[in-house]
Scaffold this active site. Structure first.
Site, PDB file in Angstrom:
ATOM      1  N   THR A   1       9.178  48.369 -83.204  1.00  0.00           N
ATOM      2  CA  THR A   1       9.162  49.885 -82.555  1.00  0.00           C
ATOM      3  C   THR A   1       9.439  49.921 -81.018  1.00  0.00           C
ATOM      4  OG1 THR A   1       6.908  49.750 -82.106  1.00  0.00           O
ATOM      5  CG2 THR A   1       7.619  50.806 -84.065  1.00  0.00           C
ATOM      6  N   ASP A   2       9.232  48.688 -80.339  1.00  0.00           N
ATOM      7  CA  ASP A   2       9.287  48.453 -78.632  1.00  0.00           C
ATOM      8  C   ASP A   2      10.817  49.013 -78.473  1.00  0.00           C
ATOM      9  OD1 ASP A   2       6.653  47.703 -78.990  1.00  0.00           O
ATOM     10  OD2 ASP A   2       7.173  45.789 -77.965  1.00  0.00           O
TER      11      ASP A   2
ATOM     12  N   LYS B   1      10.009  56.146 -78.162  1.00  0.00           N
ATOM     13  CA  LYS B   1       8.837  55.707 -78.432  1.00  0.00           C
ATOM     14  C   LYS B   1       7.599  56.474 -77.549  1.00  0.00           C
ATOM     15  CE  LYS B   1       5.894  51.576 -79.591  1.00  0.00           C
ATOM     16  NZ  LYS B   1       5.453  50.251 -79.744  1.00  0.00           N
TER      17      LYS B   1
ATOM     18  N   THR C   1       6.860  44.495 -85.985  1.00  0.00           N
ATOM     19  CA  THR C   1       5.460  44.790 -86.433  1.00  0.00           C
ATOM     20  C   THR C   1       5.251  44.816 -87.874  1.00  0.00           C
ATOM     21  OG1 THR C   1       4.531  45.223 -84.561  1.00  0.00           O
ATOM     22  CG2 THR C   1       3.181  45.839 -86.421  1.00  0.00           C
TER      23      THR C   1
ATOM     24  N   TYR D   1      -2.138  40.109 -83.835  1.00  0.00           N
ATOM     25  CA  TYR D   1      -1.203  39.558 -84.894  1.00  0.00           C
ATOM     26  C   TYR D   1       0.147  38.949 -84.291  1.00  0.00           C
ATOM     27  CZ  TYR D   1       1.511  43.786 -83.606  1.00  0.00           C
ATOM     28  OH  TYR D   1       2.537  44.629 -83.077  1.00  0.00           O
TER      29      TYR D   1
ATOM     30  N   GLU E   1      19.412  67.882 -55.448  1.00  0.00           N
ATOM     31  CA  GLU E   1      19.134  67.393 -53.975  1.00  0.00           C
ATOM     32  C   GLU E   1      20.056  66.446 -53.713  1.00  0.00           C
ATOM     33  OE1 GLU E   1      14.753  67.490 -53.008  1.00  0.00           O
ATOM     34  OE2 GLU E   1      14.522  67.487 -55.175  1.00  0.00           O
TER      35      GLU E   1
HETATM   36  N1  ASP Z   1       6.265  44.393 -80.184  1.00  0.00           N
HETATM   37  C1  ASP Z   1       6.324  45.051 -81.694  1.00  0.00           C
HETATM   38  C2  ASP Z   1       8.017  44.924 -81.855  1.00  0.00           C
HETATM   39  O1  ASP Z   1       8.407  45.779 -81.294  1.00  0.00           O
HETATM   40  C3  ASP Z   1       5.823  46.429 -81.910  1.00  0.00           C
HETATM   41  C4  ASP Z   1       6.025  47.019 -83.057  1.00  0.00           C
HETATM   42  O2  ASP Z   1       7.197  46.735 -84.049  1.00  0.00           O
HETATM   43  O3  ASP Z   1       5.498  47.873 -83.319  1.00  0.00           O
HETATM   44  O4  ASP Z   1       8.438  44.197 -82.764  1.00  0.00           O
END
Ligand code: ASP
Length: 351
Positions: free
Chosen positions: A114-115, A187, A35, A48, A308
Site C-alpha cells: 500500500t505504501d 494512502k 503486506t 511482520y 503568490e
Molecule cells: N510496507 C508495506 C508495503 O507497502 C505496507 C503495505 O503493504 O500495507 O508493501
C-alpha cells in the site's frame, strides 16, 4: 443399462460445468509483494515482513474466487512497496500490454504493497496502451493477522476486474470495498484498514456483496489517450521531490540538482509557495536546465500559476491538484517527450 445412463448424466454434468467455466471472464493476477503477501510470527502482533507469500498462496486464501473468474497468477516481484522501483514498473507495463495484445485475459489484478500503490497505479494509468480493467489492491494487515483484509480485497479486485461494467475504465485501485481513480487516490492512513481516499474527489464506485456499481467517470485522459508509450524505453528521466517546511533551507533541492536530476517537484507551502532560500535555488536550477514543478504539501486543492509566485520569473510549472509523488511520475514521463516548459505544463492540465 443403468450404468450407461449414469455415465451419460455424469458426462453431461461435466460438460455443463466446463461450459460455465469457459464463460467466466479471464483474470490474470500479477503479484508484486506487499503486506497482502506478508507474514508475521503471531496473529495478534503487528510485527511482520511484507512480500513473503507466493501468488498461488494468495489465490488459495480466497474462497469462491474461482467462481468469479478463471484465474491465473504470475509473480512479477515480491517486495514491500517501499522497495518498488522504476524497473519493476517498466516490467509490469510491458507484461500488461503483452497480456492484452495477445488476448490472454479480460482483466488484470495487481497485488501490491500500500505504501506506493497509488504511484504504481498512476504510472500504469498513463502508460498502459489498453483501456481494459487493471485493478490494483493490497492489504493493511498481513496474511497471518486476525481479520486479515487481503483475501476480501483480492476477491473484490477480481470482481471489479471481471465485471462487464469495468470495460473501458482502465486502471483502478480497489480497497476496503471502494473503487478509486488512480489519479486521485492517496494512502491516507498508516495503519487503518480503510487506508485509501481521494480527498479532492471521492470514490468512483463500490464493490459490495460481489456486485460492482459506479457513480462517476474520470475526466482525465489515460491509456492510449496519452502520448506516453514507453515500450522502447528501459529507463526514465530522473525526477526528485524536495519538501518545504517553516524556515526550510535549499539543501535538499541543491543536492538533487548537484546529483544530476532532470527535474524536481517542490512539495511547497500552501499554494505551492517557496521561501526565499528555495526560490533562489529554484531559479539557479532552472538556469542549469532542470525542470521544476511546484506542487504542495497540502493534500487537497490545486497549485495555481501566478498566484503568490511569479512562475514566469522563476521558470517554474505547477502540478494542478497532483500530489508531489504523482507530479513526479508525470514529469518523468513528460520529459521522455519534451523539455519545453509550456508543453510540459499542458500535460499537468490534461493528465
Ligand atoms: N510496507 C508495506 C508495503 O507497502 C505496507 C503495505 O503493504 O500495507 O508493501
Amino acid at each position: 443399462m443403468k450404468q450407461t445412463i449414469l455415465l451419460l448424466v455424469f458426462a453431461g454434468l461435466l460438460q455443463t460445468l466446463f461450459a460455465q467455466q469457459q464463460k467466466l471472464p479471464r483474470v490474470v493476477i500479477l503479484a508484486t509483494g506487499g503486506t497482502i503477501a506478508g507474514t508475521g510470527a503471531s496473529a495478534d502482533r503487528s510485527a511482520y515482513k511484507a512480500g513473503e507469500l507466493p501468488v498461488k498462496d494468495l489465490i488459495a486464501a480466497v474462497p469462491g474466487i474461482d467462481k468469479v473468474a478463471t484465474i491465473t497468477g504470475e509473480q512479477v516481484s515480491n517486495v514491500g512497496s517501499q522497495d518498488m522501483t522504476v524497473d519493476i514498473w517498466i516490467k509490469l507495463n510491458k507484461r500488461i500490454n503483452e497480456i492484452f495484445k495477445n488476448n490472454e485475459a479480460d482483466g488484470i489484478v495487481i497485488t501490491h504493497g500500500t505504501d506506493t500503490q497509488e504511484e504504481t497505479a498512476y504510472f500504469l494509468n498513463l502508460t498502459v496502451r489498453y483501456d481494459h480493467p487493471v485493478v490494483l489492491t493490497g492489504s493493511m494487515r498481513p496474511s497471518t493477522a486476525i481479520s486479515a483484509d487481503g483475501p476480501k480485497n483480492l476477491y473484490d479486485a477480481v470482481t471489479v476486474a471481471a465485471s462487464p461494467l469495468s470495460k473501458g475504465r482502465g486502471v483502478m485501485l480497489v480497497f476496503n470495498e471502494s473503487i478509486w481513480d488512480p489519479r486521485d487516490v492517496e494512502k491516507v492512513s498508516t495503519t487503518h484498514v480503510n487506508g485509501f481516499a481521494a480527498p479532492n474527489s471521492g470514490p468512483l464506485g463500490q464493490v459490495y456483496d460481489g456486485k460492482v456499481i459506479y457513480y462517476f467517470n474520470s475526466v482525465h485522459k489515460a491509456n492510449k489517450q496519452t502520448p506516453f508509450d514507453i515500450s522502447g524505453l528501459t529507463k526514465l528521466p530522473r525526477v526528485a521531490v524536495a519538501e518545504l517546511y517553516c524556515d526550510a533551507p535549499a539543501t535538499a533541492l541543491n543536492a538533487y540538482v548537484a546529483d544530476g536530476v532532470d527535474g524536481v517537484i517542490t512539495g511547497g507551502l500552501g499554494n505551492g509557495n517557496l521561501n526565499k532560500a528555495n526560490t533562489e535555488a529554484v531559479m539557479a536550477a532552472v538556469k542549469k536546465g532542470v525542470s521544476i514543478v511546484r506542487s504542495s504539501r497540502v493534500f487537497t486543492g490545486r497549485v495555481t500559476l501566478f498566484d503568490e509566485t511569479d512562475d514566469e520569473k522563476l521558470g517554474t510549472m505547477v502540478s494542478d491538484n497532483l500530489s508531489p509523488q504523482k507530479a513526479r511520475i508525470l514529469l518523468m514521463l513528460g520529459l521522455t517527450k519534451t523539455k519545453d516548459r509550456k508543453q510540459l505544463q499542458q500535460y499537468f492540465f490534461e493528465y
